[in-house]
Design a protein around this motif. Structure first.
Motif, PDB file in Angstrom:
ATOM      1  N   LEU A 110       0.838  -1.190   0.000  1.00  0.00           N
ATOM      2  CA  LEU A 110       0.000   0.000   0.000  1.00  0.00           C
ATOM      3  C   LEU A 110       0.880   1.249   0.000  1.00  0.00           C
ATOM      4  O   LEU A 110       1.742   1.409   0.871  1.00  0.00           O
ATOM      5  CB  LEU A 110      -0.909   0.014   1.230  1.00  0.00           C
ATOM      6  N   PRO A 111       0.687   2.141  -0.958  1.00  0.00           N
ATOM      7  CA  PRO A 111       1.488   3.363  -0.983  1.00  0.00           C
ATOM      8  C   PRO A 111       1.037   4.302   0.132  1.00  0.00           C
ATOM      9  O   PRO A 111      -0.096   4.770   0.147  1.00  0.00           O
ATOM     10  CB  PRO A 111       1.188   3.956  -2.366  1.00  0.00           C
ATOM     11  N   VAL A 112       1.903   4.517   1.093  1.00  0.00           N
ATOM     12  CA  VAL A 112       1.577   5.375   2.224  1.00  0.00           C
ATOM     13  C   VAL A 112       2.457   6.608   2.170  1.00  0.00           C
ATOM     14  O   VAL A 112       3.681   6.508   2.191  1.00  0.00           O
ATOM     15  CB  VAL A 112       1.788   4.643   3.564  1.00  0.00           C
ATOM     16  N   ARG A 113       1.813   7.763   2.055  1.00  0.00           N
ATOM     17  CA  ARG A 113       2.564   9.010   2.029  1.00  0.00           C
ATOM     18  C   ARG A 113       2.987   9.402   3.442  1.00  0.00           C
ATOM     19  O   ARG A 113       2.682   8.721   4.408  1.00  0.00           O
ATOM     20  CB  ARG A 113       1.705  10.112   1.423  1.00  0.00           C
ATOM     21  N   GLY A 114       3.657  10.539   3.534  1.00  0.00           N
ATOM     22  CA  GLY A 114       4.020  11.057   4.836  1.00  0.00           C
ATOM     23  C   GLY A 114       2.792  11.537   5.589  1.00  0.00           C
ATOM     24  O   GLY A 114       1.690  11.626   5.038  1.00  0.00           O
ATOM     25  N   LEU A 115       2.992  11.852   6.841  1.00  0.00           N
ATOM     26  CA  LEU A 115       1.866  12.305   7.656  1.00  0.00           C
ATOM     27  C   LEU A 115       2.368  13.088   8.854  1.00  0.00           C
ATOM     28  O   LEU A 115       3.520  12.977   9.272  1.00  0.00           O
ATOM     29  CB  LEU A 115       1.024  11.116   8.111  1.00  0.00           C
ATOM     30  N   ASP A 116       1.468  13.884   9.408  1.00  0.00           N
ATOM     31  CA  ASP A 116       1.654  14.506  10.711  1.00  0.00           C
ATOM     32  C   ASP A 116       0.678  13.833  11.671  1.00  0.00           C
ATOM     33  O   ASP A 116      -0.482  13.572  11.316  1.00  0.00           O
ATOM     34  CB  ASP A 116       1.356  16.009  10.653  1.00  0.00           C
ATOM     35  N   LEU A 117       1.133  13.549  12.890  1.00  0.00           N
ATOM     36  CA  LEU A 117       0.303  12.823  13.842  1.00  0.00           C
ATOM     37  C   LEU A 117       0.546  13.340  15.249  1.00  0.00           C
ATOM     38  O   LEU A 117       1.697  13.508  15.669  1.00  0.00           O
ATOM     39  CB  LEU A 117       0.609  11.326  13.773  1.00  0.00           C
ATOM     40  N   LEU A 118      -0.542  13.580  15.959  1.00  0.00           N
ATOM     41  CA  LEU A 118      -0.491  13.941  17.375  1.00  0.00           C
ATOM     42  C   LEU A 118      -1.263  12.894  18.162  1.00  0.00           C
ATOM     43  O   LEU A 118      -2.425  12.612  17.861  1.00  0.00           O
ATOM     44  CB  LEU A 118      -1.098  15.326  17.604  1.00  0.00           C
ATOM     45  N   LEU A 119      -0.607  12.319  19.164  1.00  0.00           N
ATOM     46  CA  LEU A 119      -1.176  11.240  19.964  1.00  0.00           C
ATOM     47  C   LEU A 119      -1.532  11.726  21.360  1.00  0.00           C
ATOM     48  O   LEU A 119      -0.751  12.431  22.004  1.00  0.00           O
ATOM     49  CB  LEU A 119      -0.165  10.091  20.084  1.00  0.00           C
ATOM     50  N   ASP A 120      -2.699  11.308  21.830  1.00  0.00           N
ATOM     51  CA  ASP A 120      -3.093  11.465  23.224  1.00  0.00           C
ATOM     52  C   ASP A 120      -3.636  10.120  23.688  1.00  0.00           C
ATOM     53  O   ASP A 120      -4.309   9.422  22.926  1.00  0.00           O
ATOM     54  CB  ASP A 120      -4.168  12.555  23.368  1.00  0.00           C
ATOM     55  N   SER A 121      -3.333   9.718  24.913  1.00  0.00           N
ATOM     56  CA  SER A 121      -3.815   8.421  25.383  1.00  0.00           C
ATOM     57  C   SER A 121      -3.986   8.439  26.887  1.00  0.00           C
ATOM     58  O   SER A 121      -3.162   9.025  27.605  1.00  0.00           O
ATOM     59  CB  SER A 121      -2.838   7.310  24.997  1.00  0.00           C
ATOM     60  N   ASP A 122      -5.063   7.805  27.361  1.00  0.00           N
ATOM     61  CA  ASP A 122      -5.221   7.607  28.793  1.00  0.00           C
ATOM     62  C   ASP A 122      -5.199   6.124  29.153  1.00  0.00           C
ATOM     63  O   ASP A 122      -5.618   5.743  30.249  1.00  0.00           O
ATOM     64  CB  ASP A 122      -6.491   8.289  29.319  1.00  0.00           C
ATOM     65  N   VAL A 123      -4.684   5.282  28.244  1.00  0.00           N
ATOM     66  CA  VAL A 123      -4.456   3.876  28.580  1.00  0.00           C
ATOM     67  C   VAL A 123      -3.145   3.816  29.363  1.00  0.00           C
ATOM     68  O   VAL A 123      -2.102   4.210  28.841  1.00  0.00           O
ATOM     69  CB  VAL A 123      -4.344   2.993  27.324  1.00  0.00           C
ATOM     70  N   PRO A 124      -3.176   3.358  30.614  1.00  0.00           N
ATOM     71  CA  PRO A 124      -1.931   3.321  31.393  1.00  0.00           C
ATOM     72  C   PRO A 124      -0.852   2.515  30.677  1.00  0.00           C
ATOM     73  O   PRO A 124      -1.091   1.415  30.193  1.00  0.00           O
ATOM     74  CB  PRO A 124      -2.357   2.647  32.702  1.00  0.00           C
TER      75      PRO A 124
END
Length: 386
Positions: A110-124
């Motif tokens: 699968l051709p996957v281009r670049g990306l910007d990603l911001l992660l937030d998580s409350d899973v300990p």
């Protein structure tokens, strides 16, 4: 406990960091495994449920191959990579998980281009609640939609498993991804790990007057470590000696014969998997009939098997289980891969505070750091939020 950002707050934070709005926000939950530990990579049965704690990602595709990753927790700062030259050796910290998903999608052609990603998580993190898989499942849900990849849930499960096995370097099965991607609120997910078939099994502890407590011992663990890998190797050896494709194919009635063919350590590992598969099937039957209040003895037996036969518990987990049971929990066991992490205690709502206090007192008396104790409920799987 970490307070999660709403979808709108995460999108606003993304905009302030990357200078434009995200293409969307997705979330995927962590999971508690009700019963069925280390059976998944033996093609057996598991019974997890998704929890009401999740990883959320705001994502925007880029026209170039640049990847920029940032999280709302920790101090790792902005990580950059090139989607055209992803390298397991250069990934670090939590970024291994989104980069592993990118890599796995590329391996599928699968051709996957670049990306910007911001992660937030409350899973300990490090608590045995599958915080890493929650990240992977949120990321693959986003990229599957944004890149119009057309993957169904089974495809996404296998892609994230490949990311874990071949990029992150953790020899895990398919349970965690399946729970995060395919679960439903108010239900446990009965999963056959041989063919990925599922059945949603009612698990409404609240209506039965029960609460599911998670006791995070604060003993961190890692599936990429040697203990997990050595247990998996023992299972593979046991299957080879017994002449079966996987330990799923060994029945309880065959254990006496297996004892004479295997060294004692390998036999104990095999016995855990065989009896744990049977406990999963019994638990499903009880949930279909008598309901959650009937499964306590099976949870207790599961913990004893993991402690004595599979040897993946630790003093803190054993103390959490013992203290919870003594204070009124109807059943308790460690959950997750072992060597630390969390225990679960199925507890009458009327006894919740007593159980919490007893576990905290026991840990203080043993000189252990105070555990985090919180309740979870069966929740929905991965979804787009905005």
């Amino acid at each position: 406990m970490t307070r999660p950002l709403s979808a709108g707050q995460l999108a606003d934070r993304f905009d302030s960091v990357f200078g434009a709005a995200p293409d969307g926000v997705w979330q995927a939950p962590g999971r508690v495994n009700l019963i069925g530990e280390h059976t998944d990579y033996n093609e057996g049965f598991v019974l997890p449920f998704a929890i009401d704690k999740a990883a959320r990602v705001a994502v925007r595709l880029r026209p170039d191959s640049r990847v920029r990753l940032l999280s709302t927790f920790g101090n790792q700062g902005l990580t950059t990579a090139d989607a055209g030259s992803l390298n397991r050796g250069t990934a670090r910290g939590w970024t291994k998980y989104p980069l592993g998903v990118l890599w796995a999608l590329q391996q599928r052609g699968l051709p996957v281009r670049g990306l910007d990603l911001l992660l937030d998580s409350d899973v300990p993190r490090g608590a045995g609640l599958s915080s890493s898989h929650a990240i992977e499942c949120a990321v693959i849900s986003a990229l599957n939609e944004l890149a119009a990849a057309g993957l169904d849930a089974r495809d996404m499960v296998l892609a994230t498993q490949r990311a874990e096995n071949d990029f992150v370097g953790a020899p895990t099965g398919i349970m965690d991804q399946s729970a995060s991607l395919r679960a439903a609120a108010g239900h446990a997910l009965f999963l056959d790990c041989r063919d990925q078939s599922i059945r949603l099994v009612p698990f409404d502890a609240e209506s039965a007057g029960l609460v599911m407590l998670v006791i995070d011992t604060k003993v961190s663990h890692s599936h990429a470590g040697g203990g997990y890998a050595s247990r998996r190797a023992s299972c593979e050896l046991g299957a080879e000696v017994l002449g079966v494709k996987a330990l799923r194919d060994v029945g309880i009635g065959e254990l006496d014969e297996a004892c004479g063919l295997l060294d004692q350590e390998t036999f104990r590992r095999v016995r855990h998997v065989v009896t744990e598969n049977d406990r999963v099937l019994q638990t499903v039957g009880l949930l279909d009939g008598a309901g959650p209040a009937a499964i306590g003895p099976l949870l207790d037996a599961s913990h004893a098997s993991m402690r004595d036969d599979f040897e993946i518990s630790c003093p803190e987990l054993d103390l959490a289980v013992e203290a919870a049971r003594a204070a009124g929990a109807i059943g308790a066991r460690m959950t997750g891969g072992g060597f630390g992490g969390s225990a679960i205690a199925l507890t009458p709502a009327s006894e919740e505070q007593q159980v919490r206090a007893a576990v905290e007192h026991a840990f203080a008396g043993a000189g252990y750091p105070a555990p985090d104790i919180f309740s979870v409920r069966p929740s929905a799987g991965a979804m787009r939020l905005a």
